[in-house]
Design a protein around this motif. Structure first.
Motif, mmCIF file in Angstrom:
data_model
loop_
_atom_site.group_PDB
_atom_site.id
_atom_site.type_symbol
_atom_site.label_atom_id
_atom_site.label_comp_id
_atom_site.label_asym_id
_atom_site.label_seq_id
_atom_site.Cartn_x
_atom_site.Cartn_y
_atom_site.Cartn_z
ATOM 1 N N MET A 23 -24.680 -17.022 -43.549
ATOM 2 C CA MET A 23 -25.736 -17.905 -42.615
ATOM 3 C C MET A 23 -26.629 -17.208 -41.502
ATOM 4 N N GLU A 24 -25.868 -16.132 -40.971
ATOM 5 C CA GLU A 24 -26.472 -15.626 -39.663
ATOM 6 C C GLU A 24 -27.628 -14.828 -40.304
ATOM 7 N N LEU A 51 -18.581 -21.985 -28.154
ATOM 8 C CA LEU A 51 -18.263 -22.594 -29.654
ATOM 9 C C LEU A 51 -19.596 -22.705 -30.288
ATOM 10 N N LEU A 52 -19.560 -22.643 -31.671
ATOM 11 C CA LEU A 52 -20.714 -22.623 -32.464
ATOM 12 C C LEU A 52 -20.946 -24.360 -32.588
ATOM 13 N N VAL A 53 -22.190 -24.794 -32.106
ATOM 14 C CA VAL A 53 -22.363 -26.192 -32.154
ATOM 15 C C VAL A 53 -23.225 -26.612 -33.267
ATOM 16 N N PHE A 57 -26.547 -23.936 -32.436
ATOM 17 C CA PHE A 57 -26.497 -23.753 -30.984
ATOM 18 C C PHE A 57 -25.211 -22.595 -30.789
ATOM 19 N N GLY A 58 -25.314 -21.478 -30.233
ATOM 20 C CA GLY A 58 -23.969 -20.648 -29.675
ATOM 21 C C GLY A 58 -23.945 -19.622 -30.836
ATOM 22 N N LYS A 80 -20.929 -26.042 -21.621
ATOM 23 C CA LYS A 80 -21.801 -25.013 -22.266
ATOM 24 C C LYS A 80 -22.227 -25.580 -23.547
ATOM 25 N N THR A 81 -21.446 -26.407 -24.277
ATOM 26 C CA THR A 81 -21.669 -26.744 -25.494
ATOM 27 C C THR A 81 -22.557 -28.175 -25.651
#
Length: 626
Positions: A99-100, A248-250, A28-29, A302-303
């Motif tokens: 990864m993306e 942030l990347l979760v 997520f993010g 947000k996270t």
């Protein structure tokens, strides 16, 4: 652009690996890759350890969103695959990719490694090789990515110099946008021209433009062939004005530090002589209470994380710590979001502060006296007195804790058996204090071998050898058994493997001559050397022997004060004159006061450490030079 062929080949492999969540992505993010454009610099941020460690590192999150926000660059990520997936990728002939989008590493413009730990260096070679990038910089053609590296390891870069095209020395928020802008403007030009352009940027070190001479008997001299030396560390002047992500990347699976990270301040002026981080992150720069509170609450919203970590080298030294905890607790407690302080000072104030947070009262409490006697704590300038220790433990047990973990080091300069036995004396004192407070206390001792790091007052000192460290560990174990033997002992002790401490010291204090040994050890199977299940010292010793390297030359020898050190071409901020003064004070068992006017220390003398021109304390007239 996406690479579906990579995803089609990757997913079937995940059923045969230890932790598929390391490679699944889908966080997520995360943001999609940008469309191709003429000057776009594609950057792969590469972390040379497993996903759950890399994702726990705040700096990696900051750099990801920082680069994403630049119009002339884009960022994707890669982490080092565990040995099981590495074997499968080689078997199937598949490259390591981001990864993306599944873009192979050799299809990026820049592959940038974060250097957090010396024992991850073989993982860098694994990632380069799996990504189809020649290991040695001199073997890379015009179409190969530029290999970059930054982080603490860039302050002593020479063991990796033959593998890295350029190092970023300093804080990424300040340095990286400028470096990537130059790479965007020079895209399509010859590799050498681009590196020379980068070398003109303060904080960029290009090893191919610097030659080394090794003096017989010890010493290193550097000669520039096209770069200004020394390379000065870049810093952010104001944290409030610095980039900090709004998101942030979760992770989709568990990681080591699964929480919202909020950095309170950078730098430390306590002056612990063993601590590289405290020396090289000077001067102290704080975020305002308003910024900390607003950003933290926004990121929690947000996270969806249910914990907040308030981060710094010593979070209780933050001048606004009480109002921050008060405001965050009022806002987050109704949402059942916990607040944690990863670093506590050994004083009653820190314990009272921790006790106010319900989440921190559920487990044990951890402190770091570092040394077992007052004499040795004076040597290392650890500002913890016997009275501090007693008051701190009395407060902890009175506040409800009954489990205490204490961190120490062995192999410190001037250490004696009495200093080691003092570790056990402190454990017994902790038990006695707990008993006096009506607690059945438990004390866990953790002892690590000391590595004299670059840019510290102990950088000239020899490092204790494997046998010496093992003897110290066994001494502690034996003494503990004689004092508190049996299954029901309320004191436990663990010590770090001395073989890994030895290798860490070799690469923390080494020069370019180590590169062939690093390459040889990797070729014979060295992987994840920071992990006990994969580490093999015999493999390393064979590599050293085969390449004609005596590793003890880098660890066992006391270095002369006027000797050229392998990191002298890197200006970390603190001056060599300051470090030498602190070394002399250490050997004289003299304590140096904190130069930051906190806690009644208004007017404390400046120690003239070398960062005076950047120091906000001096700029505000809060101190004067001694």
């Amino acid at each position: 652009m996406h690479f579906p062929e990579y995803a089609d080949g990757m997913w079937p492999l995940l059923s045969d690996v230890k932790r598929p969540s390391r490679y699944a992505g889908c966080e997520f993010g995360s943001l999609p890759p940008k469309e191709d454009s003429g000057g776009l610099v594609r950057v792969c941020l590469a972390f040379p350890d497993v996903y759950e460690i890399g994702m726990s590192y705040l700096g990696f999150q900051i750099l990801y969103f920082l680069v994403k926000g630049l119009p002339w660059a884009d960022a994707e990520r890669a982490y080092c695959p565990w040995t099981d997936l590495e074997g499968l990728l080689r078997e199937k002939g598949m490259p390591l990719a981001s990864m993306e989008s599944g873009r192979p590493l050799d299809r990026f413009d820049v592959v940038g490694f974060t250097l957090q730990y010396e024992l991850s260096y073989t993982n860098i070679l694994t990632m380069l090789d799996l990504g189809g990038i020649p290991l040695l910089a001199e073997d890379r053609g015009e179409d190969a990515p530029l290999v970059a590296a930054g982080g603490p390891g860039a302050l002593a870069p020479e063991p990796l110099a033959p593998f890295v095209d350029f190092f970023c020395v300093g804080e990424g928020e300040e340095l990286l946008p400028e470096a990537l802008k130059i790479l965007s403007e020079t895209k399509g030009r010859p590799r050498r021209d681009r590196l020379e352009a980068l070398a003109r940027v303060e904080g960029i070190y290009v090893p191919s433009l610097v030659d080394c001479d090794f003096v017989p008997g010890g010493g290193t001299a550097f000669r520039s062939t096209g770069a200004a030396l020394p390379v000065r560390r870049r810093i952010v002047d104001s944290l409030d004005g610095a980039f900090y992500p709004d998101m942030l990347l979760v992770p989709s699976g568990g990681i080591v530090h699964d929480r919202v990270p909020m950095e309170l301040f950078r730098g430390c002026t306590r002056g612990c002589r063993f601590c590289q981080a405290g020396m090289v992150t000077r001067p102290v720069r704080e975020r305002s209470v308003k910024t900390v509170v607003e950003k933290t609450l926004s990121l929690v919203e947000k996270t969806g994380w249910e914990e907040v970590g308030l981060l710094s080298l010593a979070s209780c030294d933050y001048s606004g710590i009480s109002p921050v905890i008060r405001e965050l607790s009022a806002a987050l407690a109704p949402k059942n979001v916990k607040i944690s302080l990863p670093s506590l000072r050994m004083d009653a104030f820190s314990v009272h502060l921790a006790a106010e947070m319900e989440s921190m009262r559920r487990g044990g409490v951890t402190f770091a006296p570092e040394a077992g006697t007052q004499r040795l704590r004076n040597v290392i300038n650890k500002g913890v007195s016997d009275e501090d220790f007693t008051q701190c433990l009395e407060t902890a047990f009175s506040k409800g804790w009954d489990r205490v973990k204490l961190y120490f080091m062995m192999g410190l300069p001037t250490e004696t058996p009495e200093d080691l036995e003092g570790i056990l004396d402190l454990a017994e004192r902790a038990l006695s204090i707990g008993k006096s407070r009506g607690k059945k206390a438990q004390v866990a001792l953790s002892v690590a071998g000391f590595v004299p790091k670059a840019h510290t007052p102990f950088q000239w000192e020899p490092q204790a050898g494997v046998d010496e460290l093992r003897s110290a560990g066994r001494f502690l174990k034996g003494k503990l058994a004689s004092r508190h033997g049996g299954k029901n002992s309320r004191v436990s002790l663990k010590y770090h493997e001395p073989e890994q401490t030895f290798l860490e010291g070799v690469f923390a204090r080494g020069d370019r001559r180590l590169a062939p040994a690093l390459l040889e050890a990797w070729r014979t199977g060295a992987r994840f050397d920071g992990w006990s299940e994969t580490f093999s010292l015999p493999r390393w010793m064979e590599a050293f022997e085969k390449t004609g390297i005596d590793p003890a030359e880098f660890t066992a020898r006391r270095r002369a004060a006027d000797e050229g050190l392998p990191w002298d071409h890197i200006d970390a901020g603190v001056s060599k004159a300051f470090l030498l003064r602190e070394r002399e004070r250490a050997l004289g068992e003299l304590v140096s006061p904190d130069c930051r006017p906190l806690g009644g220390m208004e007017g404390a003398p400046c120690r003239a450490c070398g960062v005076q021109d950047r120091c906000p304390v001096l700029g505000k007239g809060g101190a004067s030079r001694d």
